[in-house]
Scaffold this motif. Sequence first.
Motif, mmCIF file in Angstrom:
data_model
loop_
_atom_site.group_PDB
_atom_site.id
_atom_site.type_symbol
_atom_site.label_atom_id
_atom_site.label_comp_id
_atom_site.label_asym_id
_atom_site.label_seq_id
_atom_site.Cartn_x
_atom_site.Cartn_y
_atom_site.Cartn_z
ATOM 1 N N UNK A 62 -21.664 4.531 26.637
ATOM 2 C CA UNK A 62 -22.013 5.585 27.714
ATOM 3 C C UNK A 62 -21.380 7.054 27.289
ATOM 4 N N UNK A 63 -21.028 7.194 26.025
ATOM 5 C CA UNK A 63 -20.435 8.179 25.229
ATOM 6 C C UNK A 63 -21.161 9.359 24.997
ATOM 7 N N UNK A 64 -20.542 10.482 25.279
ATOM 8 C CA UNK A 64 -20.962 11.938 25.181
ATOM 9 C C UNK A 64 -20.858 12.105 23.777
ATOM 10 N N UNK A 65 -21.913 12.548 22.755
ATOM 11 C CA UNK A 65 -21.426 12.966 21.386
ATOM 12 C C UNK A 65 -21.557 14.300 21.390
ATOM 13 N N UNK A 66 -20.528 14.761 20.723
ATOM 14 C CA UNK A 66 -20.399 16.391 20.186
ATOM 15 C C UNK A 66 -21.180 16.403 18.837
ATOM 16 N N UNK A 67 -22.346 17.261 18.859
ATOM 17 C CA UNK A 67 -22.953 17.558 17.706
ATOM 18 C C UNK A 67 -22.829 19.213 17.504
ATOM 19 N N UNK A 68 -22.593 19.526 16.090
ATOM 20 C CA UNK A 68 -22.557 20.749 15.547
ATOM 21 C C UNK A 68 -22.737 20.862 14.063
ATOM 22 N N UNK A 69 -23.845 22.126 14.031
ATOM 23 C CA UNK A 69 -24.078 22.344 12.483
ATOM 24 C C UNK A 69 -24.261 23.752 12.382
ATOM 25 N N UNK A 70 -24.471 24.233 11.129
ATOM 26 C CA UNK A 70 -24.776 25.574 10.910
ATOM 27 C C UNK A 70 -25.889 25.831 10.489
ATOM 28 N N UNK A 71 -26.475 26.874 11.160
ATOM 29 C CA UNK A 71 -27.987 27.500 10.966
ATOM 30 C C UNK A 71 -27.875 29.124 10.611
ATOM 31 N N UNK A 72 -28.917 29.421 10.179
ATOM 32 C CA UNK A 72 -28.979 30.779 9.925
ATOM 33 C C UNK A 72 -28.430 31.762 11.128
ATOM 34 N N UNK A 73 -28.816 31.353 12.288
ATOM 35 C CA UNK A 73 -28.399 32.109 13.436
ATOM 36 C C UNK A 73 -26.883 31.809 13.814
ATOM 37 N N UNK A 74 -26.244 31.155 13.175
ATOM 38 C CA UNK A 74 -24.792 30.773 13.422
ATOM 39 C C UNK A 74 -24.473 29.285 13.524
ATOM 40 N N UNK A 75 -23.406 28.823 14.321
ATOM 41 C CA UNK A 75 -23.206 27.652 14.592
ATOM 42 C C UNK A 75 -23.730 27.364 15.957
ATOM 43 N N UNK A 76 -24.480 26.063 15.823
ATOM 44 C CA UNK A 76 -25.091 25.647 17.080
ATOM 45 C C UNK A 76 -24.342 24.424 17.464
ATOM 46 N N UNK B 207 -36.271 7.697 22.000
ATOM 47 C CA UNK B 207 -34.954 8.011 22.515
ATOM 48 C C UNK B 207 -34.801 8.766 23.762
ATOM 49 N N UNK B 208 -34.079 8.355 24.564
ATOM 50 C CA UNK B 208 -33.747 9.479 26.108
ATOM 51 C C UNK B 208 -32.404 9.476 26.031
ATOM 52 N N UNK B 209 -32.405 10.790 26.144
ATOM 53 C CA UNK B 209 -31.172 11.791 26.083
ATOM 54 C C UNK B 209 -30.673 12.676 27.332
ATOM 55 N N UNK B 210 -29.400 12.905 27.570
ATOM 56 C CA UNK B 210 -28.959 13.724 28.189
ATOM 57 C C UNK B 210 -28.707 14.913 27.345
ATOM 58 N N UNK B 211 -28.660 16.062 27.382
ATOM 59 C CA UNK B 211 -28.371 17.100 26.454
ATOM 60 C C UNK B 211 -27.676 18.501 27.028
ATOM 61 N N UNK B 212 -26.776 18.909 26.530
ATOM 62 C CA UNK B 212 -26.208 20.181 27.027
ATOM 63 C C UNK B 212 -25.970 21.097 26.037
ATOM 64 N N UNK B 213 -26.443 22.304 25.917
ATOM 65 C CA UNK B 213 -26.217 23.296 24.835
ATOM 66 C C UNK B 213 -25.001 23.761 25.188
ATOM 67 N N UNK B 214 -24.114 24.012 24.068
ATOM 68 C CA UNK B 214 -22.835 24.503 23.970
ATOM 69 C C UNK B 214 -22.406 25.749 23.398
ATOM 70 N N UNK B 215 -23.895 26.214 22.669
ATOM 71 C CA UNK B 215 -23.749 27.553 22.138
ATOM 72 C C UNK B 215 -24.061 28.520 23.206
#
Length: 157
Positions: free
Chosen positions: A11-25, A61-69
């Motif tokens: 039941x873990x939350x996973x932190x995801x981060x990547x760089x895009x031309x708009x900046x860090x997402x 794949x069913x997910x809960x998603x939270x935008x941290x940008x």
Amino acid sequence: MVPIKEAINNGSWLHCEYEEYKGIIKFRIKVDSFRKLSFSEIDNPEEMEYLLNPHATLWLMSVDFINLTNIPIDPYYGPKYLMLIDKDGFNFHVRKSDSHLERFSSFSETSGVNKFYSEGDLIPKIKVTGSLIFELPDDDDAEYSISIKNNGIVQEV
């Protein structure tokens, strides 16, 4: 990378981060379920724009998603950047956009697929529950790990 089974079981939350031309997402996801789809669940599957390869299967794949940008982001830049990697290192991206499957079918609403294919932005700090579709080899024993495009980071929180 984090194994899907482990993420669901813990039941873990996973932190995801990547760089895009708009900046860090940045965003967090929690995988609620990952299961094979049956065509009987999709109303009018013949209307799908991209026909399924006969040697592949659709997985939901069913997910809960939270935008941290710091700003709202288009769904394209969030959950659709996830990808799966099998034990042999092969990469599988979220299935190519298909308007029937993602927006115009009853399935899109009941499965939550429409949540990440809508015209609206994903607002920071607000949880959205939805689903993503992957087209995977027809192998029930395959195990996948969650990763992200652009050499991003996925780690348990």
